[in-house]
Design a protein around this motif. Structure first.
Motif, PDB file in Angstrom:
ATOM      1  N   ASP A   5      -2.650   5.201   2.033  1.00  0.00           N
ATOM      2  CA  ASP A   5      -3.593   4.104   2.282  1.00  0.00           C
ATOM      3  C   ASP A   5      -3.345   3.384   3.601  1.00  0.00           C
ATOM      4  OD1 ASP A   5      -4.836   4.642  -0.045  1.00  0.00           O
ATOM      5  OD2 ASP A   5      -4.431   2.731  -1.017  1.00  0.00           O
ATOM      6  N   THR A  63       5.743   8.350 -10.453  1.00  0.00           N
ATOM      7  CA  THR A  63       4.856   7.213 -10.233  1.00  0.00           C
ATOM      8  C   THR A  63       5.698   6.096  -9.628  1.00  0.00           C
ATOM      9  OG1 THR A  63       3.537   7.838 -12.169  1.00  0.00           O
ATOM     10  CG2 THR A  63       3.223   5.622 -11.282  1.00  0.00           C
ATOM     11  N   LEU A  68       4.592   0.761  -0.658  1.00  0.00           N
ATOM     12  CA  LEU A  68       4.724   0.608  -2.107  1.00  0.00           C
ATOM     13  C   LEU A  68       5.693  -0.519  -2.474  1.00  0.00           C
ATOM     14  CD1 LEU A  68       4.832   4.416  -2.922  1.00  0.00           C
ATOM     15  CD2 LEU A  68       2.961   2.862  -3.468  1.00  0.00           C
ATOM     16  N   ILE A 125       0.163   5.023  -8.791  1.00  0.00           N
ATOM     17  CA  ILE A 125       0.381   5.436  -7.413  1.00  0.00           C
ATOM     18  C   ILE A 125       1.538   6.426  -7.323  1.00  0.00           C
ATOM     19  CG2 ILE A 125       0.770   4.660  -5.058  1.00  0.00           C
ATOM     20  CD1 ILE A 125      -0.233   1.918  -5.881  1.00  0.00           C
ATOM     21  N   ASP A 179       1.151  -5.900  -8.769  1.00  0.00           N
ATOM     22  CA  ASP A 179       1.864  -4.662  -8.467  1.00  0.00           C
ATOM     23  C   ASP A 179       3.059  -4.581  -9.402  1.00  0.00           C
ATOM     24  OD1 ASP A 179       0.203  -3.961  -6.310  1.00  0.00           O
ATOM     25  OD2 ASP A 179       1.385  -5.148  -4.905  1.00  0.00           O
ATOM     26  N   PHE A 206      -3.410   8.670  -5.643  1.00  0.00           N
ATOM     27  CA  PHE A 206      -3.612   7.330  -6.194  1.00  0.00           C
ATOM     28  C   PHE A 206      -4.838   7.403  -7.097  1.00  0.00           C
ATOM     29  CE2 PHE A 206      -4.325   2.603  -4.724  1.00  0.00           C
ATOM     30  CZ  PHE A 206      -4.163   2.188  -6.021  1.00  0.00           C
ATOM     31  N   ARG A 238       0.831  -1.209   0.000  1.00  0.00           N
ATOM     32  CA  ARG A 238       0.000   0.000   0.000  1.00  0.00           C
ATOM     33  C   ARG A 238       0.868   1.263   0.000  1.00  0.00           C
ATOM     34  NH1 ARG A 238      -5.483  -0.053   2.709  1.00  0.00           N
ATOM     35  NH2 ARG A 238      -6.198  -2.219   2.842  1.00  0.00           N
ATOM     36  N   PRO A 239       0.351   2.367  -0.568  1.00  0.00           N
ATOM     37  CA  PRO A 239       1.055   3.646  -0.487  1.00  0.00           C
ATOM     38  C   PRO A 239       0.848   4.281   0.888  1.00  0.00           C
ATOM     39  CG  PRO A 239      -0.989   3.932  -1.688  1.00  0.00           C
ATOM     40  CD  PRO A 239      -0.860   2.456  -1.411  1.00  0.00           C
ATOM     41  N   ASN A 241      -0.887  -0.698 -10.157  1.00  0.00           N
ATOM     42  CA  ASN A 241      -1.736  -1.868  -9.908  1.00  0.00           C
ATOM     43  C   ASN A 241      -2.387  -2.220 -11.233  1.00  0.00           C
ATOM     44  OD1 ASN A 241      -2.970  -0.763  -6.660  1.00  0.00           O
ATOM     45  ND2 ASN A 241      -1.092  -1.799  -7.174  1.00  0.00           N
TER      46      ASN A 241
END
Length: 262
Positions: A49, A148, A67, A107, A181, A112, A45-46, A152
């Motif tokens: 999130d 970036t 990430l 992302i 990913d 996102f 997750r970034p 996803n």
């Protein structure tokens, strides 16, 4: 002696059934923290999130690998490591995606967005429940002006491979059948862990990692002790040093007790 432990989020710290951290896990984290063991999140997750989690556990964790290793920082938001995707590869991908019903998430560090919404994305949000982030649709042209860090790509493993073959500076890791990913070829959770260990001057022999998904495999192989959750896929369990119970059956606590950390 274990001095640092790395935890995946989805399916490891947080249950897919309840979308919460089991009470036994919370208590285990608190006890480890009091003992002086350094604790780290290691997720695909970034940063945006995991705010729901960092707000709750801020006092327990020492840092965050997000990430899939592309952005790592401590609790004071000091950047320890970062790496982003090659813009030439991104241009190739966005040209390919035009006029196709393929959902792709782009992302950035604090943003996102998706090129479109389809059934694959809806199915993922159903799986994540209340922890699913807001889905924003935006122009893929942002790739030229913004960094970036990860993509996803909502394709099956078979359908994603021809796309990956067009992106020489990228590779894929996957924790969910719905999407892959896409990260830099030299990136990954193990790269993030190495950066964290170097920063805190901790030897690889003194670290442990917990995970359940395909994107956790290299993390579990890299750590001195890699622990797969009972709800992990068989290929993840196969490379782990130890397989514990599932997230809803006190898996993390049981593993820590097995290794006499608690």
């Amino acid at each position: 002696m274990v001095k640092a432990i790395f935890f995946d989020i989805d399916g490891t710290l947080i249950s897919f059934k309840t979308h919460k951290i089991p009470q036994s896990t919370m208590q285990a984290l608190q006890k480890l923290h009091k003992k002086g063991v350094k604790l780290f999140i290691c997720t695909g997750r970034p940063p945006t999130d995991i705010k729901f989690l960092t707000d709750e556990l801020h006092d327990l964790f020492n840092g965050y690998i997000t990430l899939n290793g592309q952005y790592c920082y401590d609790t004071d938001n000091h950047i320890i490591h970062e790496q982003w995707l090659d813009k030439n590869d991104l241009q190739i991908l966005t040209d390919y995606l035009k006029d196709k019903d393929i959902a792709c998430g782009f992302i950035e560090l604090d943003y996102f967005y998706f090129n479109l919404r389809n059934q694959y994305l809806a199915d993922l949000d159903k799986t994540l429940g209340s922890t699913a982030p807001e889905r924003i649709i935006d122009d893929m042209g942002r790739i030229q002006k913004h960094k970036t860090y990860q993509l996803n790509l909502f394709l099956t493993e078979k359908d994603a491979q021809p796309v990956l073959d067009m992106l020489p500076n990228c590779r894929a890791v996957r924790w969910c059948p719905l999407f892959a990913d896409i990260i830099p070829k030299e990136g990954g959770k193990s790269a993030g862990i190495k950066a964290i260990l170097d920063y805190y001057n901790i030897d690889i022999a003194d670290c442990m990692a917990f995970g359940d998904g395909g994107n956790d495999k290299e993390m579990l192989e890299f750590a001195a002790i890699g622990i797969a959750m009972g709800n992990a896929d068989d290929d993840v369990k196969a490379i782990a040093d130890y397989v514990t119970d599932d997230v809803d059956s006190d898996g993390i606590l049981k593993a820590l007790q097995h290794f006499k950390l608690l």
